[in-house]
Design an enzyme around this catalytic site. Structure first.
Site, PDB file in Angstrom:
ATOM      1  N   SER A  39       0.881  -1.338  -0.129  1.00  0.00           N
ATOM      2  CA  SER A  39       0.004  -0.126  -0.085  1.00  0.00           C
ATOM      3  C   SER A  39       0.991   1.426  -0.006  1.00  0.00           C
ATOM      4  O   SER A  39       0.485   2.267  -0.536  1.00  0.00           O
ATOM      5  CB  SER A  39      -1.049  -0.115   1.127  1.00  0.00           C
ATOM      6  OG  SER A  39      -0.466  -0.210   2.535  1.00  0.00           O
ATOM      7  N   ASP A  55       1.794 -10.544  -1.825  1.00  0.00           N
ATOM      8  CA  ASP A  55       2.558 -10.121  -0.710  1.00  0.00           C
ATOM      9  C   ASP A  55       4.001 -10.609  -1.044  1.00  0.00           C
ATOM     10  O   ASP A  55       4.498 -11.557  -1.317  1.00  0.00           O
ATOM     11  CB  ASP A  55       2.096 -10.763   0.545  1.00  0.00           C
ATOM     12  CG  ASP A  55       3.027 -10.196   1.795  1.00  0.00           C
ATOM     13  OD1 ASP A  55       4.027  -9.352   1.573  1.00  0.00           O
ATOM     14  OD2 ASP A  55       2.616 -10.848   2.859  1.00  0.00           O
TER      15      ASP A  55
HETATM   16  P1  4NP Z   1       2.463  -5.658   3.182  1.00  0.00           P
HETATM   17  O1  4NP Z   1       3.367  -6.589   3.221  1.00  0.00           O
HETATM   18  O2  4NP Z   1       1.206  -6.099   3.551  1.00  0.00           O
HETATM   19  O3  4NP Z   1       2.370  -5.277   1.740  1.00  0.00           O
HETATM   20  O4  4NP Z   1       2.905  -4.097   3.890  1.00  0.00           O
HETATM   21  C1  4NP Z   1       3.793  -7.323   4.679  1.00  0.00           C
HETATM   22  C2  4NP Z   1       4.648  -6.745   5.444  1.00  0.00           C
HETATM   23  C3  4NP Z   1       4.908  -7.563   6.632  1.00  0.00           C
HETATM   24  C4  4NP Z   1       4.235  -8.695   6.712  1.00  0.00           C
HETATM   25  C5  4NP Z   1       3.437  -9.073   5.877  1.00  0.00           C
HETATM   26  C6  4NP Z   1       3.197  -8.482   4.937  1.00  0.00           C
HETATM   27  N1  4NP Z   1       4.704  -9.253   8.064  1.00  0.00           N
HETATM   28  O5  4NP Z   1       4.148 -10.366   8.090  1.00  0.00           O
HETATM   29  O6  4NP Z   1       5.305  -8.687   8.859  1.00  0.00           O
END
Ligand code: 4NP
Length: 156
Positions: free
Chosen positions: A14, A124
């Site tokens: 995002s 992700d």
């Molecule tokens: P985002 O990615 O949702 O695109 O900001 C992620 C950032 C961190 C994590 C997962 C997704 N995490 O599990 O820490």
């Protein structure tokens, strides 16, 4: 017109959507009419800048990521005109915040705007490699282009 981009952590997808969208809105000369922000459905990374890998890839492609992570709250659903979620889990979680089902029409999937890439979600990139970060930017550029065309029609 206020646009909010939503992912899980608000440190990869995002903030990148926000950076790409803001640059394209500036290039289109619509900054005085359209603002944007981003948020995460989780508070895992609240207060943190965007992920360093994501920031470097975005910079290489001409986009500056300047956001600090914050969690999505129910008031956001009222305060923004369009809420764009990155994956299906973000979509369900954003809708779940809408306890009185008032804002269903505002909450949309970012990939629904894609014209070039045929994908169900913005994947992700957090646990993957460089290709994943580049692919996120590819998808988001595609979706932002179409989103801006739609916003131009609405503002006409
Ligand atoms: P985002 O990615 O949702 O695109 O900001 C992620 C950032 C961190 C994590 C997962 C997704 N995490 O599990 O820490």
């Amino acid at each position: 017109m206020r646009v909010l981009f939503v992912c899980l952590g608000n440190i990869c997808r995002s903030p990148t959507a926000e950076g790409i969208f803001r640059k394209k809105i500036e290039d289109t000369g619509l900054s005085h009419l359209v603002t944007c922000d981003s948020a995460g459905t989780s508070a895992y990374h609240s207060g943190q800048p965007a992920d360093g890998r994501m920031t470097a890839h975005a910079k290489d492609r001409g986009y500056m990521l300047t956001s600090r992570a914050r969690q999505l709250i129910e008031e956001d659903l009222e305060n923004f005109d369009i809420i764009l979620t990155m994956d299906n889990s973000n979509y369900e979680n954003a809708r779940a915040l809408d306890s009185r089902h008032q804002y269903n029409d505002k909450i949309k999937k970012m990939v629904s705007y894609c014209k070039i890439h045929s994908v169900d979600e913005v994947p992700d990139p957090y646990y993957g490699g460089d290709d994943g970060f580049q692919f996120v930017i590819d998808i988001l550029e595609d979706a932002c282009d179409e989103l801006i065309l739609e916003i131009k029609e609405i503002l006409k």
